[in-house]
Design an enzyme around this catalytic site. Sequence first.
Site, PDB file in Angstrom:
ATOM      1  N   LYS A 166       0.877  -1.173   0.000  1.00 46.66           N
ATOM      2  CA  LYS A 166       0.000   0.000   0.000  1.00 46.66           C
ATOM      3  C   LYS A 166       0.911   1.219   0.000  1.00 46.66           C
ATOM      4  O   LYS A 166       1.586   1.506   0.975  1.00 46.66           O
ATOM      5  CB  LYS A 166      -0.888  -0.022   1.248  1.00 46.66           C
ATOM      6  CG  LYS A 166      -1.547   1.310   1.628  1.00 46.66           C
ATOM      7  CD  LYS A 166      -2.519   1.808   0.581  1.00 46.66           C
ATOM      8  CE  LYS A 166      -3.263   3.048   1.090  1.00 46.66           C
ATOM      9  NZ  LYS A 166      -2.364   4.214   1.282  1.00 46.66           N
ATOM     10  N   GLY A 208      -2.964   5.212  13.563  1.00 45.06           N
ATOM     11  CA  GLY A 208      -3.211   4.413  12.368  1.00 45.06           C
ATOM     12  C   GLY A 208      -2.747   2.983  12.531  1.00 45.06           C
ATOM     13  O   GLY A 208      -3.442   2.040  12.135  1.00 45.06           O
ATOM     14  N   GLU A 268       5.682  -0.491  13.515  1.00 45.41           N
ATOM     15  CA  GLU A 268       6.519   0.458  14.246  1.00 45.41           C
ATOM     16  C   GLU A 268       5.703   1.734  14.373  1.00 45.41           C
ATOM     17  O   GLU A 268       5.329   2.353  13.377  1.00 45.41           O
ATOM     18  CB  GLU A 268       7.822   0.727  13.486  1.00 45.41           C
ATOM     19  CG  GLU A 268       8.748   1.668  14.203  1.00 45.41           C
ATOM     20  CD  GLU A 268       9.770   2.267  13.272  1.00 45.41           C
ATOM     21  OE1 GLU A 268       9.883   3.513  13.251  1.00 45.41           O
ATOM     22  OE2 GLU A 268      10.432   1.500  12.551  1.00 45.41           O
ATOM     23  N   CYS A 272      12.185   8.231  13.062  1.00 52.82           N
ATOM     24  CA  CYS A 272      11.558   7.501  14.164  1.00 52.82           C
ATOM     25  C   CYS A 272      12.490   7.383  15.358  1.00 52.82           C
ATOM     26  O   CYS A 272      12.043   7.097  16.470  1.00 52.82           O
ATOM     27  CB  CYS A 272      11.107   6.125  13.693  1.00 52.82           C
ATOM     28  SG  CYS A 272      12.280   5.290  12.623  1.00 52.82           S
ATOM     29  N   GLU A 310       4.930  11.146  21.633  1.00 50.27           N
ATOM     30  CA  GLU A 310       5.821  11.531  20.552  1.00 50.27           C
ATOM     31  C   GLU A 310       5.256  12.735  19.801  1.00 50.27           C
ATOM     32  O   GLU A 310       4.072  12.782  19.478  1.00 50.27           O
ATOM     33  CB  GLU A 310       6.008  10.376  19.568  1.00 50.27           C
ATOM     34  CG  GLU A 310       6.928  10.720  18.406  1.00 50.27           C
ATOM     35  CD  GLU A 310       6.940   9.666  17.313  1.00 50.27           C
ATOM     36  OE1 GLU A 310       7.988   9.520  16.656  1.00 50.27           O
ATOM     37  OE2 GLU A 310       5.918   8.989  17.121  1.00 50.27           O
TER      38      GLU A 310
END
Length: 507
Positions: free
Chosen positions: A182, A243, A263, A300, A387
């Site tokens: 995707k 998500g 993750e 990240c 975060e």
Amino acid sequence: MSFEPHGRHLIAGEWVGSARRFSSAPAHGPAYEFSIGTPELVNRACEAAEDAFWSYGHASREDRATLLDAIADEIEARAEAITRIGTQETGLPEARLQGERARTVGQLRLFADHIRKGDYLDRRHDPALPERQPLPRPDLRLIQRPVGPVAVFGASNFPLAFSTAGGDTAAALAAGCPVVVKGHPAHPGTGEIIAEAIHAAIRSLQLPSGVFSLIQGDGRDIGTALVTNPLIRAVGFTGSLAGGRALFDLCAQRPEPIPFFGELGSINPGFVLPQALARRGQAIAKGWAASLILGAGQFCTNPGLMVLPEGELADAFAQAAAQALRDAPAQVMLSDGIARAYREGAGRVAGRAVPVLSRDSAGREALPNICRTTAAEFLRDPVLSDEVFGPLGLIVTAPDAGQMLALARALQGQLTATLHMEDEDLEPARPLLPVLERKAGRVLVNGFPTGVEVADAMVHGGPYPASTNFGATSVGTLSIRRFLRPVCYQNVPEALLPEDLREATSR
């Protein structure tokens, strides 16, 4: 090689359009129209992947390694075009895209070498013991086998290394699993040209067309259709906590649940111990500042939290970091949505902590911000541990080693945790290390976590919410284990065994 996106999906070897379309939103350069996938196209791609699995899943390691090498070659053949479309869509500088392309082809070739060696198969053999008393033992042989078709979600912050032909795709193809990707709507043209490279490699080797498909789209319905398709056997995801958690729950709620390797987020804490602060506080502050704004803070592993002993040295640390960032230029973020989320997140933190450096961002650009609070306040307010994706840093001061340890124990799961220390800091470091080891997938000493080496020993993962499976990594050769499962063959005639298992037995 010239390239202009055509905006279609790659489904089982064919470029297919669909009625609904969305427009890309590049940082600069022309926008293009892209087809939006449908559940029917998802099903076609999954059925093709399942059909391909019955041959590709049993292909030799050499055949799969050759495919990985061929994909790397095809990507390099499109190098200039990839850099051009990638910089337009993401706003990332050319040097970053070139480096990321090198990492992408490097990890493809690393996996090719890895599977050629065969160690990842973890082959084991317990020979039969027919005379054993009181019961004989059968012949037992074990090997790792591919799980089946894998769904991969492209990441916003790494248009190459964590997207269409990124680490998840490379690991799955290496394992023998067809892949349905995707694409991320923030860089659909980049996804398309990489898909063209993969398609060219598959065609040149005359492999089944269902080994790889790409579906584009800017809505959640495509992702939902993909992870709930009964032919998908595992999912690789890099993205937001919200998500990722939604997709994770869908995978768990399926009639036959499947593993979701997501993750999801990390603030990557650093702990500056007393002697390191006294001797190198200014240097650590400047190094932290540089790491904080690398790539506009869109890594990240961005080190969003620094924990220090309170006092004048902490004050000096905060001022040194602020000074290093005071004149830092604005940087373009990956999308308007990410830039907006950064502004909102920085505002939330500034409303709960003391601003040390406050710079207002606007539009798609981001400016760094630093705030400061105490360990007691950090422990009271869970919002401070969320975060914020972008160049925001939070300094937390602790009155003593006990409070620093309490803060470490209260942290959620992280991708990384760092100790800044001198030899004289060994005593305060000893109780911290077991805590950080439990909280993070990678523990650093005297460094900064931005920059993830693609290597055998790398772990890029951690306890939730850093990732949804703390026993896995999405970087390094160990990541192939996500898409394999052990199978034991009991008293199976050697002629029926997988070729790799026959090889091991004959040695």
